[in-house]
Motif scaffolding. Structure first.
Motif, PDB file in Angstrom:
ATOM      1  N   ARG A 187      -1.935  11.542   6.280  1.00  0.00           N
ATOM      2  CA  ARG A 187      -2.136  10.088   6.363  1.00  0.00           C
ATOM      3  C   ARG A 187      -2.522   9.612   4.974  1.00  0.00           C
ATOM      4  O   ARG A 187      -3.625   9.841   4.504  1.00  0.00           O
ATOM      5  N   ILE A 188      -1.603   8.927   4.286  1.00  0.00           N
ATOM      6  CA  ILE A 188      -1.729   8.683   2.856  1.00  0.00           C
ATOM      7  C   ILE A 188      -1.782   7.185   2.553  1.00  0.00           C
ATOM      8  O   ILE A 188      -0.879   6.437   2.932  1.00  0.00           O
ATOM      9  N   LEU A 189      -2.826   6.773   1.869  1.00  0.00           N
ATOM     10  CA  LEU A 189      -2.969   5.394   1.394  1.00  0.00           C
ATOM     11  C   LEU A 189      -2.506   5.313  -0.052  1.00  0.00           C
ATOM     12  O   LEU A 189      -3.055   5.981  -0.929  1.00  0.00           O
ATOM     13  N   VAL A 190      -1.492   4.491  -0.317  1.00  0.00           N
ATOM     14  CA  VAL A 190      -1.044   4.224  -1.679  1.00  0.00           C
ATOM     15  C   VAL A 190      -1.746   2.944  -2.117  1.00  0.00           C
ATOM     16  O   VAL A 190      -1.429   1.855  -1.661  1.00  0.00           O
ATOM     17  N   GLU A 191      -2.716   3.086  -3.020  1.00  0.00           N
ATOM     18  CA  GLU A 191      -3.599   1.968  -3.351  1.00  0.00           C
ATOM     19  C   GLU A 191      -3.173   1.208  -4.608  1.00  0.00           C
ATOM     20  O   GLU A 191      -3.534   0.041  -4.774  1.00  0.00           O
ATOM     21  N   GLY A 192      -2.464   1.835  -5.503  1.00  0.00           N
ATOM     22  CA  GLY A 192      -2.105   1.089  -6.696  1.00  0.00           C
ATOM     23  C   GLY A 192      -1.574   1.988  -7.800  1.00  0.00           C
ATOM     24  O   GLY A 192      -1.575   3.204  -7.676  1.00  0.00           O
ATOM     25  N   GLY A 193      -1.100   1.302  -8.813  1.00  0.00           N
ATOM     26  CA  GLY A 193      -0.960  -0.133  -8.916  1.00  0.00           C
ATOM     27  C   GLY A 193       0.357  -0.622  -8.308  1.00  0.00           C
ATOM     28  O   GLY A 193       1.031   0.077  -7.540  1.00  0.00           O
ATOM     29  N   GLY A 194       0.732  -1.855  -8.726  1.00  0.00           N
ATOM     30  CA  GLY A 194       1.905  -2.477  -8.160  1.00  0.00           C
ATOM     31  C   GLY A 194       3.187  -1.690  -8.375  1.00  0.00           C
ATOM     32  O   GLY A 194       4.057  -1.668  -7.497  1.00  0.00           O
ATOM     33  N   VAL A 195       3.315  -1.045  -9.517  1.00  0.00           N
ATOM     34  CA  VAL A 195       4.516  -0.255  -9.790  1.00  0.00           C
ATOM     35  C   VAL A 195       4.586   0.940  -8.852  1.00  0.00           C
ATOM     36  O   VAL A 195       5.649   1.265  -8.293  1.00  0.00           O
ATOM     37  N   THR A 196       3.455   1.605  -8.643  1.00  0.00           N
ATOM     38  CA  THR A 196       3.422   2.764  -7.757  1.00  0.00           C
ATOM     39  C   THR A 196       3.726   2.371  -6.323  1.00  0.00           C
ATOM     40  O   THR A 196       4.529   3.013  -5.633  1.00  0.00           O
ATOM     41  N   ILE A 197       3.113   1.293  -5.853  1.00  0.00           N
ATOM     42  CA  ILE A 197       3.364   0.840  -4.483  1.00  0.00           C
ATOM     43  C   ILE A 197       4.820   0.456  -4.310  1.00  0.00           C
ATOM     44  O   ILE A 197       5.466   0.808  -3.315  1.00  0.00           O
ATOM     45  N   ALA A 198       5.379  -0.267  -5.286  1.00  0.00           N
ATOM     46  CA  ALA A 198       6.776  -0.670  -5.206  1.00  0.00           C
ATOM     47  C   ALA A 198       7.702   0.537  -5.158  1.00  0.00           C
ATOM     48  O   ALA A 198       8.735   0.510  -4.490  1.00  0.00           O
ATOM     49  N   GLY A 199       7.342   1.607  -5.863  1.00  0.00           N
ATOM     50  CA  GLY A 199       8.156   2.811  -5.848  1.00  0.00           C
ATOM     51  C   GLY A 199       8.240   3.419  -4.457  1.00  0.00           C
ATOM     52  O   GLY A 199       9.308   3.820  -3.993  1.00  0.00           O
ATOM     53  N   PHE A 200       7.095   3.495  -3.768  1.00  0.00           N
ATOM     54  CA  PHE A 200       7.092   4.028  -2.412  1.00  0.00           C
ATOM     55  C   PHE A 200       7.783   3.065  -1.444  1.00  0.00           C
ATOM     56  O   PHE A 200       8.452   3.497  -0.499  1.00  0.00           O
ATOM     57  N   LEU A 201       7.635   1.777  -1.672  1.00  0.00           N
ATOM     58  CA  LEU A 201       8.270   0.781  -0.815  1.00  0.00           C
ATOM     59  C   LEU A 201       9.778   0.856  -0.904  1.00  0.00           C
ATOM     60  O   LEU A 201      10.481   0.912   0.112  1.00  0.00           O
ATOM     61  N   GLU A 202      10.306   0.889  -2.111  1.00  0.00           N
ATOM     62  CA  GLU A 202      11.758   0.903  -2.259  1.00  0.00           C
ATOM     63  C   GLU A 202      12.380   2.216  -1.821  1.00  0.00           C
ATOM     64  O   GLU A 202      13.544   2.274  -1.442  1.00  0.00           O
ATOM     65  N   ALA A 203      11.572   3.279  -1.835  1.00  0.00           N
ATOM     66  CA  ALA A 203      12.062   4.568  -1.360  1.00  0.00           C
ATOM     67  C   ALA A 203      12.113   4.623   0.168  1.00  0.00           C
ATOM     68  O   ALA A 203      12.583   5.613   0.725  1.00  0.00           O
ATOM     69  N   GLY A 204      11.650   3.561   0.833  1.00  0.00           N
ATOM     70  CA  GLY A 204      11.671   3.521   2.285  1.00  0.00           C
ATOM     71  C   GLY A 204      10.631   4.412   2.920  1.00  0.00           C
ATOM     72  O   GLY A 204      10.813   4.894   4.032  1.00  0.00           O
ATOM     73  N   LEU A 205       9.488   4.618   2.230  1.00  0.00           N
ATOM     74  CA  LEU A 205       8.489   5.566   2.709  1.00  0.00           C
ATOM     75  C   LEU A 205       7.284   4.914   3.365  1.00  0.00           C
ATOM     76  O   LEU A 205       6.526   5.578   4.069  1.00  0.00           O
ATOM     77  N   LEU A 206       7.071   3.623   3.139  1.00  0.00           N
ATOM     78  CA  LEU A 206       5.880   2.976   3.678  1.00  0.00           C
ATOM     79  C   LEU A 206       6.083   2.591   5.141  1.00  0.00           C
ATOM     80  O   LEU A 206       7.056   1.941   5.500  1.00  0.00           O
ATOM     81  N   ASP A 207       5.121   2.998   5.954  1.00  0.00           N
ATOM     82  CA  ASP A 207       5.118   2.596   7.358  1.00  0.00           C
ATOM     83  C   ASP A 207       4.397   1.264   7.544  1.00  0.00           C
ATOM     84  O   ASP A 207       4.707   0.515   8.477  1.00  0.00           O
ATOM     85  N   ARG A 208       3.444   0.991   6.678  1.00  0.00           N
ATOM     86  CA  ARG A 208       2.634  -0.226   6.809  1.00  0.00           C
ATOM     87  C   ARG A 208       2.262  -0.715   5.414  1.00  0.00           C
ATOM     88  O   ARG A 208       2.018   0.082   4.497  1.00  0.00           O
ATOM     89  N   LEU A 209       2.197  -2.029   5.258  1.00  0.00           N
ATOM     90  CA  LEU A 209       1.778  -2.629   3.990  1.00  0.00           C
ATOM     91  C   LEU A 209       0.768  -3.723   4.291  1.00  0.00           C
ATOM     92  O   LEU A 209       1.060  -4.653   5.050  1.00  0.00           O
ATOM     93  N   HIS A 210      -0.427  -3.628   3.721  1.00  0.00           N
ATOM     94  CA  HIS A 210      -1.444  -4.661   3.855  1.00  0.00           C
ATOM     95  C   HIS A 210      -1.543  -5.429   2.542  1.00  0.00           C
ATOM     96  O   HIS A 210      -1.761  -4.826   1.481  1.00  0.00           O
ATOM     97  N   VAL A 211      -1.368  -6.734   2.614  1.00  0.00           N
ATOM     98  CA  VAL A 211      -1.555  -7.591   1.454  1.00  0.00           C
ATOM     99  C   VAL A 211      -2.770  -8.467   1.742  1.00  0.00           C
ATOM    100  O   VAL A 211      -2.737  -9.330   2.621  1.00  0.00           O
ATOM    101  N   SER A 212      -3.845  -8.224   1.003  1.00  0.00           N
ATOM    102  CA  SER A 212      -5.102  -8.945   1.195  1.00  0.00           C
ATOM    103  C   SER A 212      -5.223 -10.022   0.126  1.00  0.00           C
ATOM    104  O   SER A 212      -5.183  -9.723  -1.074  1.00  0.00           O
ATOM    105  N   ILE A 213      -5.362 -11.270   0.551  1.00  0.00           N
ATOM    106  CA  ILE A 213      -5.364 -12.403  -0.380  1.00  0.00           C
ATOM    107  C   ILE A 213      -6.725 -13.085  -0.383  1.00  0.00           C
ATOM    108  O   ILE A 213      -7.255 -13.458   0.667  1.00  0.00           O
ATOM    109  N   ALA A 214      -7.282 -13.235  -1.566  1.00  0.00           N
ATOM    110  CA  ALA A 214      -8.563 -13.916  -1.741  1.00  0.00           C
ATOM    111  C   ALA A 214      -8.316 -15.328  -2.272  1.00  0.00           C
ATOM    112  O   ALA A 214      -7.355 -15.554  -3.013  1.00  0.00           O
ATOM    113  N   PRO A 215      -9.163 -16.297  -1.931  1.00  0.00           N
ATOM    114  CA  PRO A 215      -8.950 -17.693  -2.324  1.00  0.00           C
ATOM    115  C   PRO A 215      -9.377 -17.988  -3.758  1.00  0.00           C
ATOM    116  O   PRO A 215     -10.371 -18.674  -3.999  1.00  0.00           O
TER     117      PRO A 215
END
Length: 281
Positions: A187-215
């Protein structure tokens, strides 16, 4: 948007689910906000039933999509509850992964401090051996420490070296996920940065993505997901999305296609439309 409020009872149920007690269900006596908190984290706590690792990512950013200022200040991007959310994600993971650029810029600890739970194994992707031996992520504190690399460089005592081939300084995310799973980190959390997360995303490996937005609005600086632009919105990735209010931050919980196939997920969104372009970072 569903307001979510974590309680000790809900967190205890999620930790039990994380430990393998699959029969855990929400208590009918819980408030709507407590049930929302359970629903937000339950997919992470359950993980995957098969042999493939379960990978999820978490991005904390501003209203204008920034994760830091132009000078690199990222200390207060997330609000109080946004930080607690991140630490809960860590506590539900076997391992937390970051790229070496994030390790060098932020020098994070990657420990669990804002909620009950054990700190996960810490993994740094460092193909060319740039991470110094005194980086906080390598500090000995009882948690496993791993470095994924393509070079022959020694690491401090106790740090596990995962040697994988690279291509032009890039180690394939698929190889990283499988190598970690073979070491018992499923069970692996890919925390950062944006380039690393995008790499796993485009490889079709992410089951879940949380985007937390602060005001807050930063105005300039690095973005949360370093994805390539698309020509038509019809080509945008549109994962099924659930939205939760955590008092100081709003979390977009994006469920990607089964097996993490981000490139073909076209599920309709719920509550919001999220357009995510995918590229190799």
């Amino acid at each position: 948007m569903r307001p979510a409020a974590m309680t000790e009872t809900v967190w205890a149920a999620l930790r039990a689910l994380r430990a393998g007690e699959r029969a855990i269900l929400p208590d009918p006596a819980w408030t709507d906000a407590a049930r929302a908190a359970f629903d937000l984290y339950a997919p992470l706590a359950r993980g995957a039933a098969g042999e493939a690792p379960f990978l999820f990512a978490q991005v904390g950013q501003s209203l204008d999509g920034r994760v830091a200022t132009v000078t690199g200040d990222a200390a207060d991007v997330s609000g109080r509850e946004g930080l607690r959310h991140l630490h809960r994600c860590r506590a539900l993971a076997d391992a937390v992964v970051i790229g070496v650029r994030t390790a060098l810029t932020d020098n994070p600890r990657l420990t669990v401090r804002l909620c009950d739970g054990a700190s996960p194994a810490r993994v740094v992707i460092d193909p060319r051996g740039r991470l110094p031996a005194d980086a906080r992520v390598l500090a000995e504190d009882g948690a496993r420490r791993l470095v994924v690399q393509a070079c022959d460089i020694d690491r401090p005592a106790g740090v596990e070296v995962v040697r994988l081939p690279d291509s032009a300084g890039w180690i394939r995310p698929e190889a990283i996920g499988l190598a970690l799973a073979r070491r018992g980190l499923a069970r692996i959390l890919v925390e950062g940065g944006g380039v690393t997360i995008a790499g796993f995303l485009e490889a079709g490996l992410l089951d879940r993505l949380h985007v937390s937005i602060a005001p807050l609005i930063i105005g300039a600086g690095p973005t949360g997901l370093r994805t390539a632009p698309i020509a038509r919105l019809a080509d945008a990735l549109r994962p099924e999305t659930f939205v939760y209010g955590l008092d100081t931050d709003v979390v977009f919980d994006c469920a990607l296609a089964p097996g993490g196939n981000a490139s073909t997920s076209r599920w309709p969104t719920r509550q919001v439309d999220a357009a995510i372009a995918v590229r190799r970072a």
